[in-house]
Scaffold this motif. Structure first.
Motif, PDB file in Angstrom:
ATOM      1  N   TYR A   1      -8.860   3.392  -1.517  1.00 54.50           N
ATOM      2  CA  TYR A   1      -7.776   4.018  -0.680  1.00 54.50           C
ATOM      3  C   TYR A   1      -8.045   4.181   0.747  1.00 54.50           C
ATOM      4  CZ  TYR A   1      -6.383   6.524  -4.939  1.00 54.50           C
ATOM      5  OH  TYR A   1      -5.609   6.674  -6.183  1.00 54.50           O
TER       6      TYR A   1
ATOM      7  N   GLU B   1     -14.521  -4.890  -3.442  1.00 56.45           N
ATOM      8  CA  GLU B   1     -13.298  -4.418  -3.184  1.00 56.45           C
ATOM      9  C   GLU B   1     -13.169  -3.850  -1.813  1.00 56.45           C
ATOM     10  OE1 GLU B   1     -11.381  -4.977  -6.899  1.00 56.45           O
ATOM     11  OE2 GLU B   1     -10.466  -4.165  -5.107  1.00 56.45           O
ATOM     12  N   HIS B   2     -14.068  -3.144  -1.248  1.00 54.62           N
ATOM     13  CA  HIS B   2     -14.054  -2.834  -0.016  1.00 54.62           C
ATOM     14  C   HIS B   2     -13.910  -4.002   0.920  1.00 54.62           C
ATOM     15  CE1 HIS B   2     -15.138  -0.440   3.558  1.00 54.62           C
ATOM     16  NE2 HIS B   2     -15.765  -1.523   3.969  1.00 54.62           N
TER      17      HIS B   2
ATOM     18  N   MET C   1     -10.228  -5.233   1.353  1.00 56.89           N
ATOM     19  CA  MET C   1      -9.128  -4.337   1.961  1.00 56.89           C
ATOM     20  C   MET C   1      -9.404  -4.166   3.219  1.00 56.89           C
ATOM     21  SD  MET C   1      -9.035  -1.414  -1.048  1.00 56.89           S
ATOM     22  CE  MET C   1     -10.788  -1.041  -1.024  1.00 56.89           C
TER      23      MET C   1
ATOM     24  N   ALA D   1      -6.206  -4.320   5.782  1.00 52.74           N
ATOM     25  CA  ALA D   1      -5.394  -2.962   5.879  1.00 52.74           C
ATOM     26  C   ALA D   1      -5.890  -2.076   6.744  1.00 52.74           C
ATOM     27  CB  ALA D   1      -5.143  -2.692   4.484  1.00 52.74           C
ATOM     28  N   TYR D   2      -7.285  -1.943   6.647  1.00 53.64           N
ATOM     29  CA  TYR D   2      -7.923  -0.840   7.647  1.00 53.64           C
ATOM     30  C   TYR D   2      -7.909  -1.519   9.114  1.00 53.64           C
ATOM     31  CZ  TYR D   2     -12.199   0.928   9.898  1.00 53.64           C
ATOM     32  OH  TYR D   2     -13.056   1.489  10.709  1.00 53.64           O
TER      33      TYR D   2
ATOM     34  N   ALA E   1      -4.281   1.462  -2.682  1.00 53.08           N
ATOM     35  CA  ALA E   1      -4.449   0.029  -2.814  1.00 53.08           C
ATOM     36  C   ALA E   1      -3.869  -0.748  -4.073  1.00 53.08           C
ATOM     37  CB  ALA E   1      -5.511  -0.593  -1.893  1.00 53.08           C
TER      38      ALA E   1
ATOM     39  N   ASN F   1      -5.781  -3.983  -5.341  1.00 48.15           N
ATOM     40  CA  ASN F   1      -6.916  -3.493  -5.071  1.00 48.15           C
ATOM     41  C   ASN F   1      -7.232  -2.027  -5.645  1.00 48.15           C
ATOM     42  OD1 ASN F   1      -6.427  -5.411  -2.299  1.00 48.15           O
ATOM     43  ND2 ASN F   1      -8.573  -5.879  -3.834  1.00 48.15           N
TER      44      ASN F   1
ATOM     45  N   TRP G   1       1.002  -1.255  -0.086  1.00 47.67           N
ATOM     46  CA  TRP G   1      -0.017  -0.051  -0.172  1.00 47.67           C
ATOM     47  C   TRP G   1       0.929   1.136  -0.099  1.00 47.67           C
ATOM     48  CZ3 TRP G   1      -5.610   0.528   1.481  1.00 47.67           C
ATOM     49  CH2 TRP G   1      -6.219  -0.609   1.228  1.00 47.67           C
TER      50      TRP G   1
ATOM     51  N   LEU H   1     -12.104   4.029   4.850  1.00 46.51           N
ATOM     52  CA  LEU H   1     -11.629   3.093   3.783  1.00 46.51           C
ATOM     53  C   LEU H   1     -13.012   3.047   2.952  1.00 46.51           C
ATOM     54  CD1 LEU H   1     -10.315   0.719   2.783  1.00 46.51           C
ATOM     55  CD2 LEU H   1     -11.356  -0.809   4.269  1.00 46.51           C
TER      56      LEU H   1
ATOM     57  N   GLY I   1     -13.497   2.216  -1.552  1.00 49.33           N
ATOM     58  CA  GLY I   1     -13.458   1.196  -2.461  1.00 49.33           C
ATOM     59  C   GLY I   1     -14.525   1.225  -3.601  1.00 49.33           C
TER      60      GLY I   1
END
Length: 211
Positions: free
Chosen positions: A112, A193-194, A197, A200-201, A104, A109, A74, A186, A188
């Motif tokens: 962001y 996609e959300h 990710m 990472a969040y 991302a 992905n 990232w 977060l 996406g």
């Protein structure tokens, strides 16, 4: 060490309907996803993996009131506030101003992790103002949680995307740090996609430290 600083420019306005601030959709098509998705996201165990880097401290890509760990690949970039109408539309939301975004795409992905600051004050007040300033929201749900060792407030909600004619999931948490309130959001491209990710969040939230 010098780091790139992103300045929001008028050309970016055309991307707001797709929920992005940079040209990530210019050449990339929406990924093919299975039609059946889980009714609620289940964060992957990879959220507990060691961070591949961090941002927030002086000298890092983004100088913030807090620091937190980054997932592998990232890419963070500071966002520079300006006084023009485009930044007012894209870089400010309710009481918050965007100061950093973590891309991302290098990790595979489309989305962001974005960091917003809102001055000093209660975290919940800032987060509620942030969400209320978003258009076409629904299913808004708040809960008390932790971000690192700090008390935090988290929100999950959906936003209707008129361009794609569908709703997508989003989430954010807020903390009242000594140097100011911070919101980590977060989004996406879509809900699939959300959900991909979320680790990472979760990593950002679990490793957050005040500075």
């Amino acid at each position: 060490m010098r780091h790139p600083i992103r300045v929001l420019v008028p050309a970016l306005a055309v991307l707001t309907a797709a929920g992005t601030l940079t040209g990530c959709l210019g050449t990339e098509a929406k990924p093919d996803r299975a039609a059946a998705l889980p009714s609620s996201p289940t964060p992957s165990a990879t959220a507990t993996k060691a961070a591949a880097g961090s941002i927030g401290a002086p000298g890092s890509a983004c100088d913030l009131p807090v620091s937190f760990g980054l997932a592998a690949d990232w890419k963070p970039e500071a966002v520079k506030a300006t006084d023009d109408e485009v930044f007012a539309a894209l870089g400010r939301q309710g009481p918050a101003t965007m100061v950093c975004e973590v891309d991302a795409k290098p990790a595979g992905n489309i989305g962001y992790l974005r960091v917003w600051t809102a001055g000093k004050g209660p975290a919940r007040t800032a987060l509620e103002g942030f969400v209320k300033a978003e258009k076409n929201t629904s299913k808004v749900s708040y809960k008390e949680t932790k971000a690192g060792a700090l008390p935090a407030v988290e929100v999950t909600y959906t936003v209707y995307n008129k361009l794609m004619e569908e709703s997508k999931e989003e989430r954010a948490f807020a903390v009242a740090a000594p140097k100011g309130t911070v919101i980590v959001h977060l989004g996406g491209l879509d809900s699939a996609e959300h959900r991909a990710m979320i680790p990472a969040y979760d990593l950002a939230r679990s490793t957050l430290k005040p500075l």
